[in-house]
Design an enzyme around this catalytic site. Structure first.
Site, PDB file in Angstrom:
ATOM      1  N   GLU A 145       2.656   0.033   7.820  1.00  7.52           N
ATOM      2  CA  GLU A 145       1.873  -1.140   7.796  1.00  7.52           C
ATOM      3  C   GLU A 145       1.823  -1.908   9.046  1.00  7.52           C
ATOM      4  O   GLU A 145       1.025  -2.564   9.609  1.00  7.52           O
ATOM      5  CB  GLU A 145       1.991  -1.859   6.670  1.00  7.52           C
ATOM      6  CG  GLU A 145       0.969  -2.760   5.912  1.00  7.52           C
ATOM      7  CD  GLU A 145       0.850  -4.162   6.755  1.00  7.52           C
ATOM      8  OE1 GLU A 145      -0.072  -4.779   6.865  1.00  7.52           O
ATOM      9  OE2 GLU A 145       2.003  -4.667   7.355  1.00  7.52           O
ATOM     10  N   HIS A 154       6.639  -4.755   4.189  1.00  5.46           N
ATOM     11  CA  HIS A 154       5.369  -5.249   4.632  1.00  5.46           C
ATOM     12  C   HIS A 154       5.287  -5.752   5.903  1.00  5.46           C
ATOM     13  O   HIS A 154       5.499  -5.065   7.101  1.00  5.46           O
ATOM     14  CB  HIS A 154       4.607  -6.480   3.543  1.00  5.46           C
ATOM     15  CG  HIS A 154       3.444  -6.549   3.489  1.00  5.46           C
ATOM     16  ND1 HIS A 154       2.724  -7.290   2.385  1.00  5.46           N
ATOM     17  CD2 HIS A 154       2.397  -5.999   4.180  1.00  5.46           C
ATOM     18  CE1 HIS A 154       1.584  -7.106   2.789  1.00  5.46           C
ATOM     19  NE2 HIS A 154       1.253  -6.443   3.910  1.00  5.46           N
ATOM     20  N   HIS A 181       8.572  -6.653  -0.919  1.00  5.72           N
ATOM     21  CA  HIS A 181       8.089  -6.838  -2.155  1.00  5.72           C
ATOM     22  C   HIS A 181       8.702  -6.164  -3.263  1.00  5.72           C
ATOM     23  O   HIS A 181       8.102  -5.463  -3.826  1.00  5.72           O
ATOM     24  CB  HIS A 181       6.734  -6.538  -2.237  1.00  5.72           C
ATOM     25  CG  HIS A 181       5.622  -7.352  -1.269  1.00  5.72           C
ATOM     26  ND1 HIS A 181       5.489  -8.743  -1.049  1.00  5.72           N
ATOM     27  CD2 HIS A 181       5.055  -6.920  -0.270  1.00  5.72           C
ATOM     28  CE1 HIS A 181       4.641  -9.144  -0.397  1.00  5.72           C
ATOM     29  NE2 HIS A 181       4.291  -8.008   0.282  1.00  5.72           N
ATOM     30  N   ASN A 208       2.093 -11.875   3.496  1.00  3.52           N
ATOM     31  CA  ASN A 208       1.593 -10.819   4.039  1.00  3.52           C
ATOM     32  C   ASN A 208       2.455 -10.434   5.536  1.00  3.52           C
ATOM     33  O   ASN A 208       2.872  -9.384   5.549  1.00  3.52           O
ATOM     34  CB  ASN A 208       0.231 -10.960   4.157  1.00  3.52           C
ATOM     35  CG  ASN A 208      -0.501  -9.832   4.808  1.00  3.52           C
ATOM     36  OD1 ASN A 208      -0.018  -8.997   5.640  1.00  3.52           O
ATOM     37  ND2 ASN A 208      -1.672  -9.460   4.068  1.00  3.52           N
ATOM     38  N   ASP A 209       2.390 -11.362   6.167  1.00  2.00           N
ATOM     39  CA  ASP A 209       2.785 -11.272   7.518  1.00  2.00           C
ATOM     40  C   ASP A 209       3.749 -12.327   8.015  1.00  2.00           C
ATOM     41  O   ASP A 209       3.727 -13.544   7.570  1.00  2.00           O
ATOM     42  CB  ASP A 209       1.684 -10.810   8.557  1.00  2.00           C
ATOM     43  CG  ASP A 209       2.186 -10.189   9.823  1.00  2.00           C
ATOM     44  OD1 ASP A 209       3.543  -9.795   9.744  1.00  2.00           O
ATOM     45  OD2 ASP A 209       1.501 -10.140  10.819  1.00  2.00           O
ATOM     46  N   ASN A 237      -3.682 -13.088   6.737  1.00  2.00           N
ATOM     47  CA  ASN A 237      -3.168 -11.876   7.030  1.00  2.00           C
ATOM     48  C   ASN A 237      -2.471 -11.897   8.182  1.00  2.00           C
ATOM     49  O   ASN A 237      -1.198 -12.555   8.199  1.00  2.00           O
ATOM     50  CB  ASN A 237      -4.257 -10.808   7.360  1.00  2.00           C
ATOM     51  CG  ASN A 237      -3.843  -9.441   6.856  1.00  2.00           C
ATOM     52  OD1 ASN A 237      -3.015  -8.845   7.507  1.00  2.00           O
ATOM     53  ND2 ASN A 237      -4.607  -8.652   6.056  1.00  2.00           N
ATOM     54  N   ASP A 289      -6.513  -7.181  10.523  1.00  2.00           N
ATOM     55  CA  ASP A 289      -5.338  -7.023   9.888  1.00  2.00           C
ATOM     56  C   ASP A 289      -4.247  -7.639  10.746  1.00  2.00           C
ATOM     57  O   ASP A 289      -4.169  -8.794  11.236  1.00  2.00           O
ATOM     58  CB  ASP A 289      -4.895  -5.788   9.395  1.00  2.00           C
ATOM     59  CG  ASP A 289      -4.136  -5.555   8.352  1.00  2.00           C
ATOM     60  OD1 ASP A 289      -3.160  -6.235   8.399  1.00  2.00           O
ATOM     61  OD2 ASP A 289      -4.536  -4.798   7.430  1.00  2.00           O
ATOM     62  N   ASN A 290      -3.344  -6.991  11.077  1.00  2.00           N
ATOM     63  CA  ASN A 290      -2.226  -7.574  11.863  1.00  2.00           C
ATOM     64  C   ASN A 290      -2.426  -7.566  13.343  1.00  2.00           C
ATOM     65  O   ASN A 290      -3.216  -6.784  13.960  1.00  2.00           O
ATOM     66  CB  ASN A 290      -0.979  -6.321  11.922  1.00  2.00           C
ATOM     67  CG  ASN A 290      -0.432  -6.342  10.367  1.00  2.00           C
ATOM     68  OD1 ASN A 290      -0.419  -7.542   9.758  1.00  2.00           O
ATOM     69  ND2 ASN A 290       0.092  -5.418   9.929  1.00  2.00           N
TER      70      ASN A 290
END
Length: 356
Positions: free
Chosen positions: A54, A116, A135, A169-170, A225, A270-271
């Site tokens: 991810e 993550h 998580h 998330n990040d 994100n 996303d990332n």
């Protein structure tokens, strides 16, 4: 008669609201977009990565960390009962292959590791700290490790958990125990989060964490994100996944953020990775987000990589570097470069190594 008309009017209104929400939902997820393939020469799937990669981060001397095996509510997993791992690749090798980083130290439940977003910070003594969003049992913690390069292992230092970090998330590290984090949802309960997602509530945010102060520094995002920082440390970049935007913030001396601009895209961003030499921003994207959240093996989610040059200028250059319908790589989340090499990771699928 009047009561019947009122009831009919309410039914019509409810149906109209449902139709509007459904159309808005499909638009936010880019449900109708199809991908035209754009291949890169010299690419190969990375051996040993079968359950996602991810996020990834590459150190200046070519060592790459990858977070693998994410289990996330509503997202496909090919190994739902296998603990996640942190892998290491040495991009200086002729044919680099990933190895699992052993974790030493007491206090971390390795069986529940569910990594993550990740980030690194290197101090003045060249000590590398690895921050990992975790998580366990679908809660959120941030695990702090020290990278032991000679042993090629991680030393667990501490777990960070806070009420303002309900569903991270990040993360981007800006000090040995200082970071910015994106909460992609306000609720941590999967049922409530699904309604938050469906209704389009823009409740996700960015939180600044330090040992002495934790506070929200930006909010109002439709699924906050990826997050990263400019090479000079002056600007922060935040991906708004379902808003199809990347926001640029000026980082102030007290850790606060000042909004500068937002870039819009026809894809779910996303990332974010930042080239430390050029400042270019590399983005792993979901051209059709509906296929990520509603997985069909016969119609898998596509992948896309964008490169943004001169993001701080009035006219940034956005280039599509890679695109694929899902036959090779499903659900790209991150892309990062090192000396002509490109790594592309995914939510739950495989990872790609390319020579540019």
């Amino acid at each position: 008669m009047a009561r019947g008309l009122l009831l009919l009017s309410l039914v019509v209104l409810a149906l109209a609201l449902v139709a509007e929400r459904r159309a808005a939902f499909r638009n936010r997820f880019n449900a109708s977009r199809e991908v035209k393939p754009l291949d890169l020469l010299g690419c190969r799937l990375i051996k040993g990565i079968e359950t996602g990669s991810e996020d990834l981060e590459i150190l200046p001397h070519g060592l790459a960390f990858l977070s693998c095996g994410l289990k996330y509510p509503g997202i496909k997993s090919f190994a739902p009962h296998k603990p996640g791992e942190i892998l290491l690749m040495d991009l200086n090798e002729e044919k680099p292959e990933p190895v699992v980083l052993p974790i030493h130290g007491d206090g971390l439940d390795r069986a529940s590791l569910n990594p993550h977003g990740i980030s690194t910070f290197t101090d003045e003594d060249n000590t590398v700290y690895l921050f990992v969003v975790n998580h366990p049992q679908f809660t959120t913690t941030v695990e702090l490790f020290k990278f032991q390069e000679e042993e090629r292992s991680l030393l667990y230092l501490k777990t960070i958990q806070h009420e303002l970090l309900p569903n991270v998330n990040d993360i981007i590290a800006v000090g040995p125990e200082h970071f910015y984090a994106t909460n992609d949802h306000y609720f941590s309960d999967p049922y409530l989060r699904s309604w938050e997602l469906y209704l389009g509530l823009k409740w996700s945010n960015v939180v600044y964490y330090s040992p002495t102060q934790v506070r929200e520094v930006a909010g109002g995002f439709d699924f906050a994100n990826g997050i990263n920082i400019s090479p000079d440390g002056k600007y922060l970049y935040v991906a708004e996944l379902l808003g199809h935007k990347i926001h640029v913030f000026e980082k102030l001396a007290d850790g606060s953020l000042k909004a500068r601009k937002a870039l819009a895209f026809d894809t779910l961003v996303d990332n974010l990775s930042v080239d430390p030499t050029t400042g270019d921003v590399w983005v792993g994207c979901h051209p059709n987000g509906m296929k990520i959240f509603f997985y069909d093996p016969e119609n898998p989610p596509p992948s896309e990589v964008l490169r943004i040059q001169n993001i701080l200028s009035s006219n940034p250059t956005v280039t599509q570097v890679y695109a694929e319908e899902g036959s090779v790589l499903q659900g790209s989340t991150v892309a990062s470069v090192y000396q002509g090499r490109l790594l592309i990771g995914t939510v739950f699928h495989r990872a790609l190594y390319c020579e540019l």
